[in-house]
Design a protein around this motif. Structure first.
Motif, PDB file in Angstrom:
ATOM      1  N   LEU A  78       2.900   8.520  -8.596  1.00 29.11           N
ATOM      2  CA  LEU A  78       1.754   7.642  -8.842  1.00 29.11           C
ATOM      3  C   LEU A  78       2.055   6.640  -9.949  1.00 29.11           C
ATOM      4  CD1 LEU A  78      -1.226  10.195  -8.639  1.00 29.11           C
ATOM      5  CD2 LEU A  78      -0.387   8.653  -6.856  1.00 29.11           C
ATOM      6  N   ASN A  79       2.664   7.099 -11.026  1.00 31.23           N
ATOM      7  CA  ASN A  79       2.980   6.197 -12.137  1.00 31.23           C
ATOM      8  C   ASN A  79       4.026   5.159 -11.758  1.00 31.23           C
ATOM      9  OD1 ASN A  79       1.244   7.027 -14.235  1.00 31.23           O
ATOM     10  ND2 ASN A  79       2.538   8.794 -14.696  1.00 31.23           N
ATOM     11  N   GLY A  80       4.862   5.500 -10.797  1.00 30.36           N
ATOM     12  CA  GLY A  80       5.889   4.563 -10.352  1.00 30.36           C
ATOM     13  C   GLY A  80       5.389   3.541  -9.351  1.00 30.36           C
ATOM     14  N   ASN A  81       4.109   3.643  -8.973  1.00 32.06           N
ATOM     15  CA  ASN A  81       3.564   2.725  -7.956  1.00 32.06           C
ATOM     16  C   ASN A  81       2.204   2.160  -8.376  1.00 32.06           C
ATOM     17  OD1 ASN A  81       5.358   2.978  -5.297  1.00 32.06           O
ATOM     18  ND2 ASN A  81       5.228   5.001  -6.240  1.00 32.06           N
ATOM     19  N   LYS A  82       2.010   1.928  -9.664  1.00 33.49           N
ATOM     20  CA  LYS A  82       0.736   1.420 -10.164  1.00 33.49           C
ATOM     21  C   LYS A  82       0.405   0.030  -9.627  1.00 33.49           C
ATOM     22  CE  LYS A  82       0.901   3.868 -14.591  1.00 33.49           C
ATOM     23  NZ  LYS A  82       0.963   3.696 -16.071  1.00 33.49           N
ATOM     24  N   ASP A  83       1.439  -0.708  -9.229  1.00 33.90           N
ATOM     25  CA  ASP A  83       1.213  -2.071  -8.755  1.00 33.90           C
ATOM     26  C   ASP A  83       0.745  -2.116  -7.301  1.00 33.90           C
ATOM     27  OD1 ASP A  83       3.715  -1.035  -7.992  1.00 33.90           O
ATOM     28  OD2 ASP A  83       4.517  -3.036  -7.606  1.00 33.90           O
ATOM     29  N   LYS A  84       0.645  -0.957  -6.647  1.00 33.80           N
ATOM     30  CA  LYS A  84       0.260  -0.896  -5.242  1.00 33.80           C
ATOM     31  C   LYS A  84      -1.144  -0.328  -5.092  1.00 33.80           C
ATOM     32  CE  LYS A  84       5.017  -0.259  -3.655  1.00 33.80           C
ATOM     33  NZ  LYS A  84       5.973   0.636  -2.954  1.00 33.80           N
ATOM     34  N   ASN A  85      -1.742  -0.590  -3.945  1.00 29.56           N
ATOM     35  CA  ASN A  85      -2.992   0.074  -3.588  1.00 29.56           C
ATOM     36  C   ASN A  85      -2.647   1.476  -3.090  1.00 29.56           C
ATOM     37  OD1 ASN A  85      -4.764  -2.028  -4.190  1.00 29.56           O
ATOM     38  ND2 ASN A  85      -4.502  -2.979  -2.198  1.00 29.56           N
ATOM     39  N   ILE A  86      -3.098   2.479  -3.817  1.00 31.10           N
ATOM     40  CA  ILE A  86      -2.710   3.860  -3.529  1.00 31.10           C
ATOM     41  C   ILE A  86      -3.812   4.562  -2.742  1.00 31.10           C
ATOM     42  CG2 ILE A  86      -2.084   6.083  -4.535  1.00 31.10           C
ATOM     43  CD1 ILE A  86      -1.036   4.566  -6.974  1.00 31.10           C
ATOM     44  N   TYR A  87      -3.419   5.183  -1.632  1.00 25.51           N
ATOM     45  CA  TYR A  87      -4.323   5.970  -0.796  1.00 25.51           C
ATOM     46  C   TYR A  87      -3.778   7.396  -0.752  1.00 25.51           C
ATOM     47  CZ  TYR A  87      -6.007   1.422   0.877  1.00 25.51           C
ATOM     48  OH  TYR A  87      -6.522   0.159   0.955  1.00 25.51           O
ATOM     49  N   ILE A  88      -4.644   8.387  -0.948  1.00 25.67           N
ATOM     50  CA  ILE A  88      -4.209   9.782  -0.971  1.00 25.67           C
ATOM     51  C   ILE A  88      -5.037  10.603   0.010  1.00 25.67           C
ATOM     52  CG2 ILE A  88      -3.969  11.871  -2.369  1.00 25.67           C
ATOM     53  CD1 ILE A  88      -3.590  10.167  -4.812  1.00 25.67           C
ATOM     54  N   PHE A 114      -1.724   9.875 -15.546  1.00 31.22           N
ATOM     55  CA  PHE A 114      -1.703   8.711 -14.667  1.00 31.22           C
ATOM     56  C   PHE A 114      -2.793   7.750 -15.120  1.00 31.22           C
ATOM     57  CE2 PHE A 114      -3.535   6.821 -10.675  1.00 31.22           C
ATOM     58  CZ  PHE A 114      -2.538   5.868 -10.501  1.00 31.22           C
ATOM     59  N   SER A 115      -2.384   6.560 -15.512  1.00 35.20           N
ATOM     60  CA  SER A 115      -3.332   5.595 -16.074  1.00 35.20           C
ATOM     61  C   SER A 115      -3.703   4.492 -15.089  1.00 35.20           C
ATOM     62  CB  SER A 115      -2.743   4.952 -17.337  1.00 35.20           C
ATOM     63  OG  SER A 115      -1.497   4.330 -17.056  1.00 35.20           O
ATOM     64  N   GLY A 116      -3.206   4.593 -13.852  1.00 34.46           N
ATOM     65  CA  GLY A 116      -3.515   3.581 -12.847  1.00 34.46           C
ATOM     66  C   GLY A 116      -4.813   3.896 -12.124  1.00 34.46           C
ATOM     67  N   LYS A 161       0.841  -1.188   0.000  1.00 32.33           N
ATOM     68  CA  LYS A 161       0.000   0.000   0.000  1.00 32.33           C
ATOM     69  C   LYS A 161       0.878   1.240   0.000  1.00 32.33           C
ATOM     70  CE  LYS A 161      -3.689  -2.261   2.652  1.00 32.33           C
ATOM     71  NZ  LYS A 161      -4.511  -2.218   3.879  1.00 32.33           N
ATOM     72  N   LEU A 162       0.430   2.241  -0.697  1.00 32.62           N
ATOM     73  CA  LEU A 162       1.140   3.510  -0.748  1.00 32.62           C
ATOM     74  C   LEU A 162       0.237   4.593  -0.176  1.00 32.62           C
ATOM     75  CD1 LEU A 162       3.804   4.827  -1.974  1.00 32.62           C
ATOM     76  CD2 LEU A 162       2.308   5.588  -3.833  1.00 32.62           C
ATOM     77  N   LEU A 163       0.736   5.327   0.811  1.00 34.10           N
ATOM     78  CA  LEU A 163      -0.009   6.440   1.402  1.00 34.10           C
ATOM     79  C   LEU A 163       0.646   7.741   0.978  1.00 34.10           C
ATOM     80  CD1 LEU A 163      -2.144   7.639   3.334  1.00 34.10           C
ATOM     81  CD2 LEU A 163      -0.443   7.432   5.164  1.00 34.10           C
ATOM     82  N   VAL A 164      -0.053   8.521   0.167  1.00 37.98           N
ATOM     83  CA  VAL A 164       0.450   9.807  -0.305  1.00 37.98           C
ATOM     84  C   VAL A 164      -0.309  10.914   0.406  1.00 37.98           C
ATOM     85  CG1 VAL A 164       0.817  11.300  -2.298  1.00 37.98           C
ATOM     86  CG2 VAL A 164       0.971   8.813  -2.562  1.00 37.98           C
ATOM     87  N   THR A 165       0.407  11.828   1.046  1.00 40.82           N
ATOM     88  CA  THR A 165      -0.228  12.957   1.726  1.00 40.82           C
ATOM     89  C   THR A 165       0.302  14.262   1.144  1.00 40.82           C
ATOM     90  OG1 THR A 165       1.459  12.828   3.487  1.00 40.82           O
ATOM     91  CG2 THR A 165      -0.640  11.712   3.875  1.00 40.82           C
ATOM     92  N   LYS A 195       4.194  22.522 -10.570  1.00 38.63           N
ATOM     93  CA  LYS A 195       5.520  21.988 -10.269  1.00 38.63           C
ATOM     94  C   LYS A 195       5.416  20.776  -9.339  1.00 38.63           C
ATOM     95  CE  LYS A 195      10.048  23.367  -8.468  1.00 38.63           C
ATOM     96  NZ  LYS A 195      10.855  24.492  -7.905  1.00 38.63           N
ATOM     97  N   ILE A 196       4.569  20.894  -8.318  1.00 36.95           N
ATOM     98  CA  ILE A 196       4.384  19.783  -7.377  1.00 36.95           C
ATOM     99  C   ILE A 196       3.578  18.660  -8.032  1.00 36.95           C
ATOM    100  CG2 ILE A 196       3.595  19.148  -5.070  1.00 36.95           C
ATOM    101  CD1 ILE A 196       3.624  22.287  -4.561  1.00 36.95           C
ATOM    102  N   ALA A 197       2.610  19.041  -8.882  1.00 38.64           N
ATOM    103  CA  ALA A 197       1.790  18.047  -9.575  1.00 38.64           C
ATOM    104  C   ALA A 197       2.633  17.144 -10.450  1.00 38.64           C
ATOM    105  CB  ALA A 197       0.720  18.754 -10.414  1.00 38.64           C
ATOM    106  N   THR A 198       3.677  17.701 -11.070  1.00 38.36           N
ATOM    107  CA  THR A 198       4.577  16.881 -11.893  1.00 38.36           C
ATOM    108  C   THR A 198       5.247  15.796 -11.053  1.00 38.36           C
ATOM    109  OG1 THR A 198       5.009  18.747 -13.388  1.00 38.36           O
ATOM    110  CG2 THR A 198       6.615  16.946 -13.373  1.00 38.36           C
ATOM    111  N   ARG A 199       5.706  16.160  -9.865  1.00 41.64           N
ATOM    112  CA  ARG A 199       6.310  15.176  -8.962  1.00 41.64           C
ATOM    113  C   ARG A 199       5.289  14.138  -8.528  1.00 41.64           C
ATOM    114  NH1 ARG A 199       7.954  19.386  -4.754  1.00 41.64           N
ATOM    115  NH2 ARG A 199       7.773  17.564  -3.378  1.00 41.64           N
ATOM    116  N   LEU A 200       4.069  14.594  -8.247  1.00 41.20           N
ATOM    117  CA  LEU A 200       3.027  13.690  -7.772  1.00 41.20           C
ATOM    118  C   LEU A 200       2.668  12.661  -8.836  1.00 41.20           C
ATOM    119  CD1 LEU A 200       0.952  12.766  -5.738  1.00 41.20           C
ATOM    120  CD2 LEU A 200      -0.536  14.646  -6.449  1.00 41.20           C
ATOM    121  N   VAL A 201       2.491  13.092 -10.079  1.00 36.85           N
ATOM    122  CA  VAL A 201       2.169  12.163 -11.166  1.00 36.85           C
ATOM    123  C   VAL A 201       3.271  11.129 -11.334  1.00 36.85           C
ATOM    124  CG1 VAL A 201       1.851  11.963 -13.660  1.00 36.85           C
ATOM    125  CG2 VAL A 201       0.676  13.771 -12.401  1.00 36.85           C
ATOM    126  N   SER A 202       4.524  11.565 -11.228  1.00 39.14           N
ATOM    127  CA  SER A 202       5.653  10.645 -11.349  1.00 39.14           C
ATOM    128  C   SER A 202       5.614   9.577 -10.262  1.00 39.14           C
ATOM    129  CB  SER A 202       6.971  11.430 -11.276  1.00 39.14           C
ATOM    130  OG  SER A 202       8.075  10.553 -11.320  1.00 39.14           O
TER     131      SER A 202
END
Length: 390
Positions: free
Chosen positions: A215-225, A244-246, A150-154, A206-213
């Motif tokens: 998310l795309n690097g963790n498509k195999d995980k359950n993502i929580y934001i 982001f296609s995940g 699981k990935l927790l993004v805040t 600028k921050i959105a670019t980092r965020l998309v990167s």
């Protein structure tokens, strides 16, 4: 979420149990079914329950004579592999009469049931009830979180360093060790820059670019934001790019300054579930809607869209930072978010809005400021240009 079955013809005792569960902030994490006879319990036990509280002296039918034999027969049916009834993971016996404990305790324990003296003359036994529920909840959380990535993004808001991100992470860590935390940080963002659309969007992109990167690097995980305040605006800008296609498991927006009428399909369609938490007394968002171009108060009055299985507005008493008040126990996120992160609990609809004298005037004032704020912004430019060319 765990399923609990209470089989007891003592209405007062059942009410005490329900009240105790509520007082410990467990209602969002359990589903409770109540019945008052052995036959009614048999109908319910065609479904699987995690925990059953069973009265030792129980009538076979509603309004029948309570007898221990009815409870024992029910237990025998549950544990009999030839019967169709499903055995709960844990069964706890309840009785108000100590002599019943002495006479039937051994028989109950032979059928794998624990008996708790639950006299109406004391409430100490309620602690054991809560311990039983918390024990089963803990087991469920371990099972669900085991070997699940699981990935927790805040994402925090302006004029803060997002200390709540670490607190939330530590609270989740008590229940599950399978979350990889990612704290989106961008330093202290001042109010003046936030008020200027160009500067606000440049920072957000600028921050959105980092965020998309991420998310795309963790498509195999359950993502929580979880995004708060300006963080919800950053998240919206990130997902609106369609890069982001995940799929996001859960998105929580809180204290959002996005306009309530804006289309957020790009957020909702990217998530299995999106929850918009609103503080009904969020005066920060009132000011944002009244004075800041392009900003609104969706984190106060909710987004103008239907509640569904994919989206829900929830309304709470409190202001812009009500979600992170550490002095309240359990904290807001312990009560409302952690069950969603660590179990399969569905979200509970919450609406604590109440009317007040002058509500119409306040709403009208905010709307009027919203109409004139472009003039407030453009007036200095207009007079400045006239001065220069004059």
């Amino acid at each position: 979420m765990i399923k609990i079955l209470i089989v007891d013809d003592n209405i007062k005792r059942t009410d005490l149990i329900l009240s105790e569960v509520k007082s410990h902030g467990l209602l969002d994490r359990v589903s409770i079914t109540v019945c008052n006879s052995a036959d009614a319990a048999r109908l319910e036990l065609l479904s699987l329950f995690d925990l059953m509280f069973l009265d030792v002296l129980l009538p076979k039918k509603s309004d029948g004579i309570p007898q221990a034999t009815h409870s024992l027969n029910l237990l025998e049916d549950i544990y009999n592999p030839a019967k169709k009834y499903l055995k709960p993971n844990l069964t706890v016996g309840l009785t108000a009469e100590l002599q019943d404990i002495g006479e039937y305790k051994e028989k109950f324990e032979e059928r794998f049931a624990i008996v708790i003296p639950a006299s109406m003359n004391s409430t100490d036994w309620l602690k054991k009830i809560v311990y039983s529920i918390e024990g089963v909840l803990g087991h469920e959380q371990k099972v669900i979180s085991h070997n699940i990535d699981k990935l927790l993004v805040t994402v925090h808001g302006i004029r803060t360093y997002g200390k709540w991100q670490k607190s939330l992470q530590e609270s989740i860590h008590k229940y599950s060790r399978d979350f990889e935390p990612v704290e989106m940080k961008y330093g202290f963002f001042d109010l003046i820059s936030f008020s200027v659309p160009y500067l606000r969007d440049r920072k957000a992109d600028k921050i959105a670019t980092r965020l998309v990167s991420i998310l795309n690097g963790n498509k195999d995980k359950n993502i929580y934001i979880v995004a708060h305040s300006y963080g919800t605006y950053i998240l919206s800008r990130a997902l609106s790019r369609k890069e982001f296609s995940g799929k996001i498991k859960l998105t929580i927006l809180c204290g959002s300054p996005i306009r309530h009428g804006d289309n957020i399909d790009h957020i909702v369609n990217s998530s299995e579930l999106t929850i918009n938490e609103c503080g009904v007394s969020d005066y920060v968002l009132m000011m944002a809607r009244a004075l800041v171009i392009g900003m609104g108060d969706a984190g106060r009055i909710g987004f103008s869209r239907e509640n569904s299985r994919k989206f829900i507005n929830r309304f709470h008493a409190g202001g812009h930072s009500l979600y992170f008040v550490e002095s309240e126990k359990p904290t807001f996120y312990e009560k409302h978010w952690i069950p969603l992160f660590t179990t399969d609990s569905p979200p509970t609809y919450i609406d604590n809005r109440t009317g007040f004298i002058g509500e119409d005037f306040v709403d009208l004032t905010i709307k009027l400021f919203g109409f004139v704020k472009p003039i407030i912004y453009l007036a200095p430019i207009y007079f400045g240009v006239n001065y220069l060319i004059g």
